[in-house]
Design an enzyme around this catalytic site. Structure first.
Site, PDB file in Angstrom:
ATOM      1  N   ALA A 187       4.435 -16.959 -23.955  1.00  0.00           N
ATOM      2  CA  ALA A 187       5.087 -16.728 -25.240  1.00  0.00           C
ATOM      3  C   ALA A 187       5.349 -18.062 -25.926  1.00  0.00           C
ATOM      4  O   ALA A 187       5.580 -19.084 -25.274  1.00  0.00           O
ATOM      5  CB  ALA A 187       6.392 -15.971 -25.032  1.00  0.00           C
ATOM      6  N   LYS A 211       3.443 -16.746 -31.809  1.00  0.00           N
ATOM      7  CA  LYS A 211       4.720 -16.086 -32.040  1.00  0.00           C
ATOM      8  C   LYS A 211       4.593 -14.786 -32.821  1.00  0.00           C
ATOM      9  O   LYS A 211       5.334 -13.833 -32.588  1.00  0.00           O
ATOM     10  CB  LYS A 211       5.664 -17.041 -32.799  1.00  0.00           C
ATOM     11  CG  LYS A 211       6.197 -18.197 -31.983  1.00  0.00           C
ATOM     12  CD  LYS A 211       7.048 -19.114 -32.835  1.00  0.00           C
ATOM     13  CE  LYS A 211       7.657 -20.246 -32.028  1.00  0.00           C
ATOM     14  NZ  LYS A 211       8.679 -19.774 -31.081  1.00  0.00           N
ATOM     15  N   ASN A 259      10.810 -28.746 -27.615  1.00  0.00           N
ATOM     16  CA  ASN A 259      10.881 -27.969 -28.849  1.00  0.00           C
ATOM     17  C   ASN A 259      12.286 -27.404 -29.030  1.00  0.00           C
ATOM     18  O   ASN A 259      12.973 -27.098 -28.061  1.00  0.00           O
ATOM     19  CB  ASN A 259       9.839 -26.846 -28.849  1.00  0.00           C
ATOM     20  CG  ASN A 259      10.363 -25.544 -28.275  1.00  0.00           C
ATOM     21  OD1 ASN A 259      11.034 -24.765 -28.964  1.00  0.00           O
ATOM     22  ND2 ASN A 259      10.088 -25.306 -26.988  1.00  0.00           N
ATOM     23  N   PHE A 284      13.314 -19.620 -32.351  1.00  0.00           N
ATOM     24  CA  PHE A 284      12.793 -18.255 -32.555  1.00  0.00           C
ATOM     25  C   PHE A 284      12.322 -18.037 -33.986  1.00  0.00           C
ATOM     26  O   PHE A 284      12.606 -17.011 -34.613  1.00  0.00           O
ATOM     27  CB  PHE A 284      13.847 -17.199 -32.207  1.00  0.00           C
ATOM     28  CG  PHE A 284      13.950 -16.872 -30.740  1.00  0.00           C
ATOM     29  CD1 PHE A 284      12.919 -17.116 -29.856  1.00  0.00           C
ATOM     30  CD2 PHE A 284      15.116 -16.291 -30.235  1.00  0.00           C
ATOM     31  CE1 PHE A 284      13.023 -16.805 -28.519  1.00  0.00           C
ATOM     32  CE2 PHE A 284      15.230 -15.961 -28.888  1.00  0.00           C
ATOM     33  CZ  PHE A 284      14.174 -16.227 -28.025  1.00  0.00           C
ATOM     34  N   ASN A 294      13.569 -11.996 -23.422  1.00  0.00           N
ATOM     35  CA  ASN A 294      13.916 -13.415 -23.377  1.00  0.00           C
ATOM     36  C   ASN A 294      15.421 -13.582 -23.568  1.00  0.00           C
ATOM     37  O   ASN A 294      15.934 -13.397 -24.672  1.00  0.00           O
ATOM     38  CB  ASN A 294      13.147 -14.164 -24.472  1.00  0.00           C
ATOM     39  CG  ASN A 294      13.268 -15.671 -24.353  1.00  0.00           C
ATOM     40  OD1 ASN A 294      14.184 -16.186 -23.717  1.00  0.00           O
ATOM     41  ND2 ASN A 294      12.354 -16.381 -24.971  1.00  0.00           N
ATOM     42  N   SER A 352      15.992 -18.708 -23.757  1.00  0.00           N
ATOM     43  CA  SER A 352      15.639 -19.816 -24.631  1.00  0.00           C
ATOM     44  C   SER A 352      16.873 -20.680 -24.879  1.00  0.00           C
ATOM     45  O   SER A 352      17.953 -20.156 -25.170  1.00  0.00           O
ATOM     46  CB  SER A 352      15.109 -19.300 -25.971  1.00  0.00           C
ATOM     47  OG  SER A 352      14.987 -20.379 -26.890  1.00  0.00           O
ATOM     48  N   ASN A 388      17.327 -22.539 -27.421  1.00  0.00           N
ATOM     49  CA  ASN A 388      17.384 -22.908 -28.824  1.00  0.00           C
ATOM     50  C   ASN A 388      18.047 -21.876 -29.733  1.00  0.00           C
ATOM     51  O   ASN A 388      18.061 -22.036 -30.942  1.00  0.00           O
ATOM     52  CB  ASN A 388      15.969 -23.210 -29.327  1.00  0.00           C
ATOM     53  CG  ASN A 388      15.345 -24.364 -28.570  1.00  0.00           C
ATOM     54  OD1 ASN A 388      15.986 -25.379 -28.342  1.00  0.00           O
ATOM     55  ND2 ASN A 388      14.096 -24.196 -28.157  1.00  0.00           N
ATOM     56  N   THR A 389      18.583 -20.802 -29.158  1.00  0.00           N
ATOM     57  CA  THR A 389      19.415 -19.854 -29.892  1.00  0.00           C
ATOM     58  C   THR A 389      20.818 -19.935 -29.315  1.00  0.00           C
ATOM     59  O   THR A 389      21.004 -19.706 -28.117  1.00  0.00           O
ATOM     60  CB  THR A 389      18.874 -18.416 -29.758  1.00  0.00           C
ATOM     61  OG1 THR A 389      17.586 -18.340 -30.394  1.00  0.00           O
ATOM     62  CG2 THR A 389      19.809 -17.417 -30.419  1.00  0.00           C
ATOM     63  N   LYS A 438      12.856 -12.692 -18.571  1.00  0.00           N
ATOM     64  CA  LYS A 438      12.489 -14.104 -18.430  1.00  0.00           C
ATOM     65  C   LYS A 438      13.727 -14.942 -18.209  1.00  0.00           C
ATOM     66  O   LYS A 438      14.664 -14.902 -19.017  1.00  0.00           O
ATOM     67  CB  LYS A 438      11.742 -14.580 -19.681  1.00  0.00           C
ATOM     68  CG  LYS A 438      11.165 -15.988 -19.565  1.00  0.00           C
ATOM     69  CD  LYS A 438      10.235 -16.291 -20.728  1.00  0.00           C
ATOM     70  CE  LYS A 438       9.519 -17.611 -20.545  1.00  0.00           C
ATOM     71  NZ  LYS A 438       8.532 -17.861 -21.631  1.00  0.00           N
ATOM     72  N   THR A 483       9.317 -19.724 -15.425  1.00  0.00           N
ATOM     73  CA  THR A 483      10.603 -19.866 -16.088  1.00  0.00           C
ATOM     74  C   THR A 483      10.406 -20.219 -17.562  1.00  0.00           C
ATOM     75  O   THR A 483       9.294 -20.479 -17.997  1.00  0.00           O
ATOM     76  CB  THR A 483      11.450 -20.999 -15.465  1.00  0.00           C
ATOM     77  OG1 THR A 483      10.767 -22.252 -15.706  1.00  0.00           O
ATOM     78  CG2 THR A 483      11.602 -20.825 -13.966  1.00  0.00           C
ATOM     79  N   ASN A 484      11.534 -20.321 -18.259  1.00  0.00           N
ATOM     80  CA  ASN A 484      11.548 -20.822 -19.621  1.00  0.00           C
ATOM     81  C   ASN A 484      11.617 -22.344 -19.587  1.00  0.00           C
ATOM     82  O   ASN A 484      11.442 -22.962 -18.529  1.00  0.00           O
ATOM     83  CB  ASN A 484      12.752 -20.232 -20.371  1.00  0.00           C
ATOM     84  CG  ASN A 484      12.457 -19.982 -21.841  1.00  0.00           C
ATOM     85  OD1 ASN A 484      11.903 -20.840 -22.523  1.00  0.00           O
ATOM     86  ND2 ASN A 484      12.829 -18.812 -22.337  1.00  0.00           N
ATOM     87  N   THR A 485      11.888 -22.951 -20.739  1.00  0.00           N
ATOM     88  CA  THR A 485      12.020 -24.408 -20.805  1.00  0.00           C
ATOM     89  C   THR A 485      13.395 -24.839 -20.287  1.00  0.00           C
ATOM     90  O   THR A 485      14.305 -24.023 -20.135  1.00  0.00           O
ATOM     91  CB  THR A 485      11.851 -24.903 -22.253  1.00  0.00           C
ATOM     92  OG1 THR A 485      12.846 -24.271 -23.077  1.00  0.00           O
ATOM     93  CG2 THR A 485      10.464 -24.557 -22.780  1.00  0.00           C
ATOM     94  N   GLY A 533       6.098 -28.389 -19.760  1.00  0.00           N
ATOM     95  CA  GLY A 533       4.977 -29.219 -19.348  1.00  0.00           C
ATOM     96  C   GLY A 533       5.124 -29.770 -17.945  1.00  0.00           C
ATOM     97  O   GLY A 533       5.914 -29.282 -17.134  1.00  0.00           O
ATOM     98  N   GLY A 547       4.503 -25.953 -16.592  1.00  0.00           N
ATOM     99  CA  GLY A 547       3.723 -27.107 -16.180  1.00  0.00           C
ATOM    100  C   GLY A 547       2.319 -26.828 -15.704  1.00  0.00           C
ATOM    101  O   GLY A 547       1.644 -27.746 -15.223  1.00  0.00           O
ATOM    102  N   THR A 556       1.930 -25.498 -22.888  1.00  0.00           N
ATOM    103  CA  THR A 556       1.850 -26.937 -23.100  1.00  0.00           C
ATOM    104  C   THR A 556       0.524 -27.508 -22.602  1.00  0.00           C
ATOM    105  O   THR A 556      -0.037 -28.426 -23.217  1.00  0.00           O
ATOM    106  CB  THR A 556       3.027 -27.635 -22.398  1.00  0.00           C
ATOM    107  OG1 THR A 556       4.255 -27.107 -22.911  1.00  0.00           O
ATOM    108  CG2 THR A 556       3.004 -29.139 -22.629  1.00  0.00           C
TER     109      THR A 556
END
Length: 351
Positions: A67, A71, A116, A120, A178, A181, A183-184, A214, A242-244, A265, A292, A314
């Site tokens: 994902a 998007k 990043n 979303f 998800n 993340s 970033n939310t 996730k 996993t996620n970031t 990555g 990664g 990545t």
């Protein structure tokens, strides 16, 4: 030298998100044209030993697109033609979202990583659902990753996810929730047991099947175990790991390492593989290993650690469009070396 190595300097001269958008436009332009068939002939690896089954779906290879790369579900068919065995689009939210201010994507070239803080950004569930309904599906399993709208209070998250599912779920071979993340704001707090039960229970009651969740690599082990108890209690179909990560390993060399956001990555590869193993040791549901993956050895390590499938994003930025083919061909060599008849036989070999 690969053709992508020639293109890299031009792409890297652009801001990371601009390069990503340019790549998307190119792929969108060739989707549905004869070029797509040419790409399939060049990049797809068709071998029975790579075929596998997870959560009731048949996958031609275990290597998929994570994902975040697509998007808005604009290019799933052409991604399949690059040799990927499944494509997960999204994250899709109930509301259309512009995401965070730019710049919000950064290459860590020295580390083969990306940071990043996209937030979303997507067209919203109505538009993505209409697109999935209107356009032909890829010939590989299609997953849809669903997230929470930024403006929705955490206590209303279950209804927000349900709205998205009701608009995209009919077109998905599986749905991945998800809650991880970075970033939310507040999203990762939804990984606690009570919130997971409410969100995942709501989607399960609505008929979401197969349904996956996730997790973040930053989740402490006791919290992972508690979350897996919810997976088992609700009889979910799988886990994406996993996620970031928001953490920054000391090994990072790139000056962009200080940017806020989720790191993906190479620097998180071993950590993600470790979490795959931790989860696979504690549940019988299939695990999708992400984090990664950029070569056959890395994909194989996740498979041997318990991943039925692997995903990447990545790695495409640094290795280019031949990556799925290269990994799949490499997996065949590794399976033969270790005496496995199929990739399914290698899943969890190191447990």
């Amino acid at each position: 030298m690969k053709a992508y190595d020639v293109a890299k300097p031009a792409l890297y001269a652009l801001p990371a998100e601009t390069a990503h958008e340019s790549t998307h436009r190119l792929l969108r332009a060739v989707q549905g044209t004869p070029v797509e068939s040419f790409l399939r002939e060049r990049y797809a690896v068709d071998d029975e030993r790579l075929r596998t089954t997870a959560f009731g779906l048949d996958f031609p290879t275990p290597v998929g697109v994570a994902a975040g790369f697509d998007k808005n579900a604009r290019i799933p068919r052409v991604l399949a033609s690059l040799g990927f065995g499944h494509v997960e689009v999204g994250g899709v939210t109930a509301e259309r979202q512009p995401g965070n201010p730019r710049p919000r994507m950064f290459r860590l070239r020295e580390d083969e990583a990306i940071v990043n803080r996209m937030g979303f950004n997507n067209d919203g569930a109505d538009a993505v659902g209409e697109r999935l309904d209107r356009e032909p599906a890829p010939d590989v399993p299609l997953g849809v990753n669903v997230g929470k709208s930024k403006s929705t209070p955490l206590e209303d998250a279950a209804d927000d996810y349900l709205y998205t599912y009701e608009r995209v779920g009919a077109h998905a071979d599986y749905v991945a929730v998800n809650v991880s993340s970075p970033n939310t704001p507040g999203l990762r707090s939804l990984q606690n047991r009570e919130s997971l039960e409410r969100i995942l229970g709501t989607l399960s009651d609505a008929g979401a099947d197969p349904l996956l969740v996730k997790f973040s690599p930053d989740l402490p082990e006791p919290a992972v175990e508690e979350a897996l108890a919810v997976v088992d209690d609700l009889d979910l179909d799988g886990v994406v790991a996993t996620n970031t990560t928001t953490e920054r390993p000391d090994t990072l060399r790139s000056p962009q390492r200080a940017e806020r956001g989720g790191l993906s990555g190479k620097p998180i590869e071993d950590r993600a593989t470790g979490m795959v193993r931790f989860i696979a040791e504690r549940t019988d549901v299939p695990v999708v290993g992400v984090g990664g993956v950029s070569d056959a050895a890395g994909a194989y390590a996740k498979i041997r650690a318990g991943a039925s499938l692997v995903q990447l994003y990545t790695g495409l930025v640094y290795e280019g469009p031949s990556l799925a083919r290269d990994i799949n061909e490499g997996l065949l060599d590794l399976l033969e070396r270790d005496g496995f008849d199929s990739v399914a036989d290698a899943v969890g070999a190191d447990l």
